[in-house]
Design a protein around this motif. Structure first.
Motif, short mmCIF file in Angstrom:
data_model
loop_
_atom_site.label_atom_id
_atom_site.label_comp_id
_atom_site.label_asym_id
_atom_site.label_seq_id
_atom_site.Cartn_x
_atom_site.Cartn_y
_atom_site.Cartn_z
N THR A 10 0.91 -1.27 -0.13
CA THR A 10 -0.19 0.09 0.07
C THR A 10 0.97 1.18 0.02
N PHE A 223 -5.15 -2.50 -2.64
CA PHE A 223 -3.81 -2.17 -2.05
C PHE A 223 -3.88 -0.75 -1.93
N ASP A 224 -4.93 0.21 -1.82
CA ASP A 224 -4.92 1.52 -1.41
C ASP A 224 -4.43 1.78 -0.05
N PRO A 225 -3.75 2.75 0.12
CA PRO A 225 -3.49 2.93 1.57
C PRO A 225 -4.78 2.89 2.50
N ASN A 256 -3.40 -1.23 -6.86
CA ASN A 256 -3.02 -0.16 -5.92
C ASN A 256 -3.49 1.13 -6.11
#
Length: 283
Positions: A10, A223-225, A256
């Motif tokens: 991320t 997989f975004d923060p 992501n």
């Protein structure tokens, strides 16, 4: 590709951008070479960054829907691309729109810290106004404009909804990928655009993006923060509470923060098909 993106986790940063760009270059670069803009650096405002490029396939026929793409870059960076030097990213969204029967517009906008809030939102509004006045000259229907943004671009589109109470008369719908709307605390990077903490609450577009009747498609990536995932979930819940139903939404598994927009136009059509179906329903 999915395994590689998962290994990147991320994280955000130039190294991750470069790694994702390298993954998709074999598919995206040939498309970039095959379709040049039909108009470049169109000035939609007085600032040097108030420029957009237009992409279209074919000639004549009925006016086609217009897709305006607003790039990301954390308020501080980003470019519409398309300069012919392997800089396919972001420009590829204009080409993707063109390949799917639309007039694709890809814009630059003013950047922080030199230009602060509400510069980005104002520039989206100015670009939309320019398209209303000029899209037909290039085969686009000024009555069927749809917005697509990623990261900071999504924030600026949401800011446009806040600034312009007449936004539903200007555009048909909006697709927001991984934006920050005001459901999580301010960080130092945000302050370079929004100003100090005491100004934050009044400037974030949270209320506008919750209240608007404009059709929305909201997406985030596996997989975004965590902050971006919290924003997406918070906005979905707020929309459910306010309207009694969820907006159209997409969870991009295997992607992501960067790959979600960068892969559009490749063999992975899951998000592409979702967006195209949404646009078709509202344009």
């Amino acid at each position: 590709m999915t395994d590689t993106i998962a290994e990147l986790g991320t994280r955000l940063g130039p190294d991750v951008v470069g790694a994702v760009r390298a993954l998709y270059a074999p598919e995206q670069e040939p498309r970039a070479a095959a379709l040049a803009p039909v108009a470049s650096d169109c000035a939609y405002g007085p600032h040097l960054r108030n420029r957009l490029d237009l992409y279209r396939e074919g000639e004549g026929g009925r006016l086609r829907p217009v897709l305006l793409f607003v790039h990301g870059g954390g308020f501080l960076a980003g470019d519409k691309g398309g300069d012919g030097n392997g800089n396919w990213a972001n420009a590829h969204l204009g080409r993707w729109a063109a390949a799917n029967g639309m007039l694709g517009a890809v814009m630059n906008y003013r950047l922080a810290p030199g230009e602060a809030w509400p510069a980005g939102a104002e520039d989206v509004a100015a670009a939309v106004t320019w398209l209303q006045e000029h899209a037909a000259e290039h085969g686009g229907d000024p009555e069927r404009i749809v917005l697509l943004g990623t990261s900071a671009g999504s924030v600026h589109i949401a800011g446009f909804l806040k600034l312009r109470s007449d936004h539903a008369g200007m555009v048909r719908a909006a697709v927001l990928l991984s934006g920050l709307y005001g459901f999580t605390p301010l960080d130092e990077r945000d302050m370079l655009y929004y100003g100090p903490q005491d100004a934050y609450a009044g400037r974030m577009p949270r209320e506008a993006v919750v209240e608007t009747a404009l059709p929305l498609l909201l997406a985030c990536a596996e997989f975004d923060p965590p902050r971006f995932q919290a924003e997406w979930a918070g906005l979905l819940q707020a929309r459910l509470d306010r309207h009694g139903c969820l907006p159209r939404a997409h969870y991009a598994s295997g992607h992501n923060h960067y790959s979600m927009a960068m892969h559009l136009g490749t063999a992975d059509r899951r998000l592409s098909d979702e967006i195209l179906t949404f646009i078709s329903a509202h344009s």
